[in-house]
Design a protein around this motif. Structure first.
Motif, PDB file in Angstrom:
ATOM      1  N   ALA A  76      -6.076  39.221  20.378  1.00  0.00           N
ATOM      2  CA  ALA A  76      -6.298  38.526  21.399  1.00  0.00           C
ATOM      3  C   ALA A  76      -5.651  38.643  22.727  1.00  0.00           C
ATOM      4  CB  ALA A  76      -6.586  37.087  20.919  1.00  0.00           C
ATOM      5  N   ALA A  77      -4.027  38.463  22.383  1.00  0.00           N
ATOM      6  CA  ALA A  77      -3.176  38.426  23.258  1.00  0.00           C
ATOM      7  C   ALA A  77      -2.833  39.790  24.105  1.00  0.00           C
ATOM      8  CB  ALA A  77      -1.829  37.995  22.708  1.00  0.00           C
ATOM      9  N   ALA A  78      -3.142  40.832  23.232  1.00  0.00           N
ATOM     10  CA  ALA A  78      -3.224  41.861  24.162  1.00  0.00           C
ATOM     11  C   ALA A  78      -4.314  42.345  25.104  1.00  0.00           C
ATOM     12  CB  ALA A  78      -3.039  43.249  23.009  1.00  0.00           C
ATOM     13  N   THR A  79      -5.446  41.811  24.833  1.00  0.00           N
ATOM     14  CA  THR A  79      -6.667  41.816  25.392  1.00  0.00           C
ATOM     15  C   THR A  79      -6.328  40.918  26.681  1.00  0.00           C
ATOM     16  OG1 THR A  79      -8.166  42.254  23.576  1.00  0.00           O
ATOM     17  CG2 THR A  79      -9.226  41.349  25.500  1.00  0.00           C
ATOM     18  N   LEU A  80      -5.849  39.805  26.469  1.00  0.00           N
ATOM     19  CA  LEU A  80      -5.603  38.917  27.597  1.00  0.00           C
ATOM     20  C   LEU A  80      -4.616  39.575  28.568  1.00  0.00           C
ATOM     21  CD1 LEU A  80      -5.364  36.308  29.083  1.00  0.00           C
ATOM     22  CD2 LEU A  80      -3.693  35.182  27.536  1.00  0.00           C
ATOM     23  N   GLU A  81      -3.501  39.990  28.066  1.00  0.00           N
ATOM     24  CA  GLU A  81      -2.438  40.733  28.917  1.00  0.00           C
ATOM     25  C   GLU A  81      -3.006  41.977  29.730  1.00  0.00           C
ATOM     26  OE1 GLU A  81       0.124  39.157  29.970  1.00  0.00           O
ATOM     27  OE2 GLU A  81      -0.362  37.555  28.666  1.00  0.00           O
TER      28      GLU A  81
ATOM     29  N   ASP B 235       1.931  33.993  24.355  1.00  0.00           N
ATOM     30  CA  ASP B 235       0.333  33.908  24.209  1.00  0.00           C
ATOM     31  C   ASP B 235       0.040  33.731  22.610  1.00  0.00           C
ATOM     32  OD1 ASP B 235      -0.193  34.384  26.699  1.00  0.00           O
ATOM     33  OD2 ASP B 235      -0.533  36.528  26.363  1.00  0.00           O
ATOM     34  N   VAL B 236       0.726  34.628  21.569  1.00  0.00           N
ATOM     35  CA  VAL B 236       0.686  34.425  20.162  1.00  0.00           C
ATOM     36  C   VAL B 236       1.065  33.252  19.752  1.00  0.00           C
ATOM     37  CG1 VAL B 236       1.301  35.538  18.101  1.00  0.00           C
ATOM     38  CG2 VAL B 236       0.521  37.079  20.060  1.00  0.00           C
TER      39      VAL B 236
ATOM     40  N   GLY C  21      -2.765  33.131  11.422  1.00  0.00           N
ATOM     41  CA  GLY C  21      -3.462  34.376  12.254  1.00  0.00           C
ATOM     42  C   GLY C  21      -2.576  34.969  13.346  1.00  0.00           C
ATOM     43  N   ALA C  22      -1.362  34.896  13.183  1.00  0.00           N
ATOM     44  CA  ALA C  22      -0.583  35.440  14.357  1.00  0.00           C
ATOM     45  C   ALA C  22      -0.569  36.880  14.410  1.00  0.00           C
ATOM     46  CB  ALA C  22       0.996  35.045  14.020  1.00  0.00           C
ATOM     47  N   ASN C  23      -0.854  37.675  13.752  1.00  0.00           N
ATOM     48  CA  ASN C  23      -0.883  39.167  13.515  1.00  0.00           C
ATOM     49  C   ASN C  23      -2.556  39.658  13.687  1.00  0.00           C
ATOM     50  OD1 ASN C  23      -0.110  41.836  14.005  1.00  0.00           O
ATOM     51  ND2 ASN C  23      -0.053  42.397  11.872  1.00  0.00           N
ATOM     52  N   ASP C  24      -3.088  38.846  12.839  1.00  0.00           N
ATOM     53  CA  ASP C  24      -4.488  39.031  12.523  1.00  0.00           C
ATOM     54  C   ASP C  24      -5.237  37.736  13.100  1.00  0.00           C
ATOM     55  OD1 ASP C  24      -7.266  39.715  12.281  1.00  0.00           O
ATOM     56  OD2 ASP C  24      -6.952  39.445   9.758  1.00  0.00           O
TER      57      ASP C  24
ATOM     58  N   ILE D 189       5.978  39.528  13.650  1.00  0.00           N
ATOM     59  CA  ILE D 189       5.477  40.351  14.581  1.00  0.00           C
ATOM     60  C   ILE D 189       6.704  40.856  15.433  1.00  0.00           C
ATOM     61  CG2 ILE D 189       4.024  40.692  16.854  1.00  0.00           C
ATOM     62  CD1 ILE D 189       2.478  38.182  15.660  1.00  0.00           C
ATOM     63  N   ASP D 190       6.646  42.181  15.548  1.00  0.00           N
ATOM     64  CA  ASP D 190       7.540  42.931  16.446  1.00  0.00           C
ATOM     65  C   ASP D 190       7.223  42.947  17.838  1.00  0.00           C
ATOM     66  OD1 ASP D 190       9.423  45.045  17.742  1.00  0.00           O
ATOM     67  OD2 ASP D 190       9.909  45.872  15.769  1.00  0.00           O
ATOM     68  N   PHE D 191       7.500  42.108  18.789  1.00  0.00           N
ATOM     69  CA  PHE D 191       6.914  41.950  20.080  1.00  0.00           C
ATOM     70  C   PHE D 191       7.629  43.109  20.968  1.00  0.00           C
ATOM     71  CE2 PHE D 191       5.929  37.869  18.597  1.00  0.00           C
ATOM     72  CZ  PHE D 191       4.598  37.531  19.090  1.00  0.00           C
TER      73      PHE D 191
END
Length: 303
Positions: free
Chosen positions: A115-120, A27-28, A107-110, A282-284
């Motif tokens: 946005a990806a967390a909301t989606l998942e 997603d990111v 804007g990977a982290n910001d 990012i630490d996924f």
């Protein structure tokens, strides 16, 4: 804050957390690499991000509502999906993150992470039922020049809630969630907050204003029950720098309780609002642990 922050070795990811990690990374990557900078100045890219999120939500069975509003004849969109509550459908738990990026940054982290967390999280709840309604919203136009103005996407959205007298009992703003460091001194704070909190930027923060203090405590207690991951919480006066720097601020303006879940952004992340805010920072694995824990928080709040 209730209970204690987790300390010690992180446990291996469970199979479902590995799948979540991979989904978050994809997603990111889509938002920050394939689409890239996305905002009013990159209008086509902003709409590409909106279309990606809307399509992804539709694919897991949601009916996506697009709240359209205009700025200088251009249309901007907040995206909303929900699972209706079975016993208390008029009481709403709302989870959201903004999908735009600041000018000059991919804007990977910001806030690709939020946005990806909301989606998942929306995907995880797509087939679950709870007493209260759970709503997920992807907001537009959080970044300057719209930040803290009437054209900020979340403020447009929150005003609509108030106009309809909707009962949002908890709002979680997912903001800049994916950067961590074990280095002493990597975590900064606005004075005098640093006297009370760790100097290593290895935790996730739960931040609210004084009016949202009960929600901060409920959320972090639930997170510490569900996740073995360091966490810190604070309910602070909203004039302290950073406390209102995301979409939860918009909900405060309309009288709702709201908190921010964050890695603390500029107080830790040196690439904040720069062109170096890229996927590799990012630490996924840690982000997946946090999102998994937040699923437990949302479930608890919804019951």
């Amino acid at each position: 804050m209730p209970d204690r922050s987790y300390r010690g070795q992180l446990q291996p990811l469970r199979p479902e957390e590995i799948a979540l990690k991979n989904a978050l990374q994809q997603d990111v990557k889509k938002l920050a690499v394939e689409i890239g900078m996305r905002n009013y100045d990159r209008y086509a890219q902003l709409n590409s991000a909106k279309d990606f999120l809307a399509t992804s939500l539709t694919q897991v069975g949601y009916e996506v509502k697009q709240q359209e509003y205009k700025i200088s004849r251009e249309s901007y969109f907040n995206l909303e999906v929900e699972r209706k509550g079975t016993k208390k459908p008029d009481e709403i738990i709302l989870v959201g993150g903004h999908y735009d990026s600041v000018f000059g940054s991919p804007g990977a982290n910001d806030n690709g992470t939020g946005a990806a967390a909301t989606l998942e999280l929306a995907r995880l709840f797509s087939n679950k039922s709870h007493s209260r309604t759970i709503r997920f919203v992807e907001f537009t136009n959080e970044e300057p020049p719209f930040f803290w103005t009437e054209n900020m996407g979340s403020l447009v959205y929150a005003k609509g809630l108030r106009d309809r007298n909707e009962n949002v009992i908890a709002m979680l703003s997912l903001e800049t969630m994916g950067y961590f460091s074990e280095v002493e001194g990597s975590q900064k704070y606005p004075f005098p907050i640093g006297l009370l909190y760790p100097s290593q930027g290895n935790f996730i923060g739960f931040i609210g204003n004084l009016g949202s203090g009960s929600l901060v405590r409920k959320a972090i207690a639930s997170f510490r029950h569900h996740a073995q991951f360091p966490s810190e919480g604070a309910a602070l006066p909203d004039w302290i720098p950073g406390v209102g720097w995301s979409d939860h601020w918009a909900f405060w303006q309309q009288g709702y309780q709201g908190i921010m879940v964050t890695d603390t952004a500029p107080f830790r992340y040196t690439h904040y609002h720069t062109k170096q805010d890229t996927l590799d920072k990012i630490d996924f694995e840690k982000l997946a642990r946090i999102v998994s824990g937040l699923a437990g928080v949302i479930s608890d709040l919804a019951e």
